[in-house]
Design a protein around this motif. Structure first.
Motif, PDB file in Angstrom:
ATOM      1  N   MET A 145       0.841  -1.186   0.000  1.00 49.50           N
ATOM      2  CA  MET A 145       0.000   0.000   0.000  1.00 49.50           C
ATOM      3  C   MET A 145       0.884   1.247   0.000  1.00 49.50           C
ATOM      4  N   ASP A 146       0.345   2.333  -0.535  1.00 47.48           N
ATOM      5  CA  ASP A 146       1.095   3.583  -0.546  1.00 47.48           C
ATOM      6  C   ASP A 146       0.621   4.477   0.593  1.00 47.48           C
ATOM      7  N   VAL A 147       1.144   5.694   0.642  1.00 44.21           N
ATOM      8  CA  VAL A 147       0.848   6.616   1.733  1.00 44.21           C
ATOM      9  C   VAL A 147      -0.651   6.856   1.874  1.00 44.21           C
ATOM     10  N   ARG A 148      -1.315   7.177   0.772  1.00 45.43           N
ATOM     11  CA  ARG A 148      -2.742   7.469   0.839  1.00 45.43           C
ATOM     12  C   ARG A 148      -3.536   6.249   1.287  1.00 45.43           C
ATOM     13  N   GLU A 149      -3.198   5.089   0.741  1.00 42.69           N
ATOM     14  CA  GLU A 149      -3.928   3.868   1.091  1.00 42.69           C
ATOM     15  C   GLU A 149      -3.742   3.515   2.564  1.00 42.69           C
ATOM     16  N   ALA A 150      -2.519   3.639   3.061  1.00 43.41           N
ATOM     17  CA  ALA A 150      -2.273   3.333   4.468  1.00 43.41           C
ATOM     18  C   ALA A 150      -3.045   4.276   5.377  1.00 43.41           C
ATOM     19  N   ALA A 151      -3.065   5.550   5.022  1.00 46.68           N
ATOM     20  CA  ALA A 151      -3.809   6.524   5.828  1.00 46.68           C
ATOM     21  C   ALA A 151      -5.300   6.220   5.806  1.00 46.68           C
ATOM     22  N   GLU A 152      -5.827   5.959   4.620  1.00 46.62           N
ATOM     23  CA  GLU A 152      -7.259   5.678   4.509  1.00 46.62           C
ATOM     24  C   GLU A 152      -7.628   4.376   5.225  1.00 46.62           C
ATOM     25  N   LEU A 153      -6.731   3.385   5.191  1.00 47.47           N
ATOM     26  CA  LEU A 153      -6.988   2.144   5.913  1.00 47.47           C
ATOM     27  C   LEU A 153      -7.088   2.399   7.405  1.00 47.47           C
ATOM     28  N   ALA A 154      -6.161   3.166   7.946  1.00 51.88           N
ATOM     29  CA  ALA A 154      -6.188   3.465   9.378  1.00 51.88           C
ATOM     30  C   ALA A 154      -7.496   4.132   9.778  1.00 51.88           C
ATOM     31  N   VAL A 155      -7.950   5.075   8.970  1.00 52.25           N
ATOM     32  CA  VAL A 155      -9.188   5.786   9.283  1.00 52.25           C
ATOM     33  C   VAL A 155     -10.400   4.867   9.124  1.00 52.25           C
ATOM     34  N   ALA A 156     -10.463   4.152   7.997  1.00 51.72           N
ATOM     35  CA  ALA A 156     -11.615   3.287   7.731  1.00 51.72           C
ATOM     36  C   ALA A 156     -11.749   2.169   8.759  1.00 51.72           C
ATOM     37  N   ALA A 157     -10.615   1.684   9.271  1.00 53.16           N
ATOM     38  CA  ALA A 157     -10.632   0.583  10.237  1.00 53.16           C
ATOM     39  C   ALA A 157     -10.786   1.072  11.674  1.00 53.16           C
ATOM     40  N   GLY A 158     -10.807   2.373  11.884  1.00 52.49           N
ATOM     41  CA  GLY A 158     -10.967   2.902  13.232  1.00 52.49           C
ATOM     42  C   GLY A 158      -9.751   2.708  14.115  1.00 52.49           C
ATOM     43  N   VAL A 159      -8.563   2.691  13.503  1.00 51.22           N
ATOM     44  CA  VAL A 159      -7.313   2.511  14.257  1.00 51.22           C
ATOM     45  C   VAL A 159      -7.052   3.746  15.124  1.00 51.22           C
ATOM     46  N   ASP A 160      -6.618   3.510  16.354  1.00 49.91           N
ATOM     47  CA  ASP A 160      -6.325   4.640  17.239  1.00 49.91           C
ATOM     48  C   ASP A 160      -5.066   5.384  16.784  1.00 49.91           C
ATOM     49  N   THR A 161      -3.955   4.652  16.614  1.00 54.30           N
ATOM     50  CA  THR A 161      -2.680   5.265  16.241  1.00 54.30           C
ATOM     51  C   THR A 161      -2.021   4.423  15.162  1.00 54.30           C
ATOM     52  N   MET A 162      -1.455   5.092  14.176  1.00 58.01           N
ATOM     53  CA  MET A 162      -0.791   4.397  13.069  1.00 58.01           C
ATOM     54  C   MET A 162       0.683   4.772  13.055  1.00 58.01           C
ATOM     55  N   ILE A 163       1.549   3.774  12.803  1.00 59.95           N
ATOM     56  CA  ILE A 163       2.981   3.995  12.616  1.00 59.95           C
ATOM     57  C   ILE A 163       3.364   3.485  11.234  1.00 59.95           C
ATOM     58  N   PRO A 164       3.968   4.324  10.389  1.00 63.88           N
ATOM     59  CA  PRO A 164       4.400   3.864   9.061  1.00 63.88           C
ATOM     60  C   PRO A 164       5.681   3.046   9.133  1.00 63.88           C
ATOM     61  N   LEU A 165       5.766   2.044   8.253  1.00 65.92           N
ATOM     62  CA  LEU A 165       6.935   1.179   8.135  1.00 65.92           C
ATOM     63  C   LEU A 165       7.323   1.047   6.663  1.00 65.92           C
ATOM     64  N   HIS A 166       8.457   0.394   6.431  1.00 67.60           N
ATOM     65  CA  HIS A 166       8.866  -0.057   5.092  1.00 67.60           C
ATOM     66  C   HIS A 166       9.068   1.115   4.117  1.00 67.60           C
ATOM     67  N   TYR A 167       9.862   2.097   4.548  1.00 68.86           N
ATOM     68  CA  TYR A 167      10.078   3.256   3.685  1.00 68.86           C
ATOM     69  C   TYR A 167      11.526   3.730   3.670  1.00 68.86           C
ATOM     70  N   ASP A 168      12.417   3.101   4.470  1.00 68.95           N
ATOM     71  CA  ASP A 168      13.672   3.769   4.767  1.00 68.95           C
ATOM     72  C   ASP A 168      14.938   2.972   4.468  1.00 68.95           C
ATOM     73  N   MET A 169      14.824   1.762   3.937  1.00 72.45           N
ATOM     74  CA  MET A 169      15.996   0.881   3.925  1.00 72.45           C
ATOM     75  C   MET A 169      16.712   0.785   2.586  1.00 72.45           C
ATOM     76  N   PHE A 170      15.966   0.880   1.477  1.00 76.00           N
ATOM     77  CA  PHE A 170      16.562   0.685   0.156  1.00 76.00           C
ATOM     78  C   PHE A 170      16.264   1.896  -0.718  1.00 76.00           C
ATOM     79  N   ALA A 171      17.309   2.449  -1.303  1.00 74.17           N
ATOM     80  CA  ALA A 171      17.172   3.703  -2.046  1.00 74.17           C
ATOM     81  C   ALA A 171      16.157   3.596  -3.180  1.00 74.17           C
ATOM     82  N   GLY A 172      16.060   2.452  -3.818  1.00 74.60           N
ATOM     83  CA  GLY A 172      15.146   2.315  -4.948  1.00 74.60           C
ATOM     84  C   GLY A 172      13.753   1.876  -4.589  1.00 74.60           C
ATOM     85  N   ASN A 173      13.462   1.794  -3.289  1.00 72.59           N
ATOM     86  CA  ASN A 173      12.146   1.308  -2.864  1.00 72.59           C
ATOM     87  C   ASN A 173      11.749   2.010  -1.569  1.00 72.59           C
ATOM     88  N   SER A 174      11.787   3.352  -1.613  1.00 73.27           N
ATOM     89  CA  SER A 174      11.623   4.128  -0.391  1.00 73.27           C
ATOM     90  C   SER A 174      10.455   5.109  -0.530  1.00 73.27           C
TER      91      SER A 174
END
Length: 280
Positions: free
Chosen positions: A212-241
């Protein structure tokens, strides 16, 4: 590889942090790797990626063999930044009591890394709970697509932990699929750890499977009623960040009441549930 000064602090914190009811301690190690600590001094590690490979953007904080007190390692799937042979072998070697929860697709590789068969727990998405002292369940994930066989079950999974009065969802690698929102809403997730690096044609051409991308992750958190969201999987590989600040901007512009925390590299984050301080 030598551990960093912050790495030594993390190892000290793992031993000394006391986590009251209704709270959970989370250490972000980069990519999808997190350490969780709750009651009973138990520690769960999800997708440990500690291989000091030269193509990492930054070095791991410590040597994997220093993780001597891990009770459970949860593996979401068999890609090497989630099932890291170096980390698995080191953790299994220093503690023969550690249980490894993983899809059956991972069994051969886990055993090649020295994990005893009796310490492998199948991440069976048909079970209510894979473990019961720390309640951990596996749910299906679609790493762009589902992969499933009747013999082995789902190749890709996420994990829900019901621990210390906190419900945590670690998505592993996944896109959003129709039943995911419904499942998470029913579970009443307090803390969701979601990948945000997305996917596109050109990465697929390089055999980089996306999420999922930024928008999808944000919308998922809201649609699912999540209290707090932490993003992952964005920082390790230059070509996939991805830039995690973009999800903060998205929430600010569209859902300013939605809580989101971007972890600093190797940060310890203490999640406090909505119920933790009632009546205190």
């Amino acid at each position: 590889m030598e551990q960093s000064e912050r790495g030594l602090e993390i190892l000290k914190e793992l031993n000394e942090t006391v986590v009251p009811e209704g709270m959970l301690a989370v250490w972000f190690l980069g990519q999808n790797s997190v350490l969780l600590k709750g009651d009973g001094n138990k520690i769960v590690c999800i997708d440990p990626y500690l291989d000091p490979a030269p193509y990492r953007v930054f070095a791991p904080p410590f040597q994997a063999e220093l993780l001597t007190n891990i009770d459970y390692v949860c593996i979401s799937h068999d890609h090497s930044d989630h099932l890291d042979p170096y980390a698995v072998e080191a953790i299994a070697k220093v503690n023969n009591q550690t249980k490894f929860i993983a899809p059956a697709y991972c069994n051969d590789q886990l055993q090649e890394c020295g994990v005893s068969p009796e310490n492998i727990v199948k991440a069976d998405t048909n079970l209510e709970w894979c473990t019961t002292d720390v309640k951990i369940k596996a749910i299906p994930a679609a790493h762009e697509e589902f992969e499933y066989s009747p013999e082995d079950g789902h190749r890709f999974v996420g994990y829900i932990l019901d621990w210390n009065g906190v419900k945590v969802y670690h998505a592993g690698d996944t896109v959003i699929f129709p039943k995911l929102v419904e499942t998470l809403r029913k579970e009443a997730i307090d803390l969701a750890l979601l990948p945000i690096n997305g996917r596109d044609f050109f990465r697929n051409e390089r055999e980089i499977v996306g999420n999922m991308d930024v928008r999808e992750a944000a919308e998922l958190a809201v649609a699912a009623g999540v209290d707090t969201m932490i993003p992952l999987h964005y920082d390790m590989f230059a070509g996939n960040s991805e830039k995690p600040g973009r999800i903060i901007d998205y929430f600010y512009e569209n859902y300013p009441m939605q809580k989101c925390h971007v972890c600093a590299r190797f940060e310890r984050f203490i999640y406090v549930s909505r119920e933790a301080l009632k009546g205190k």
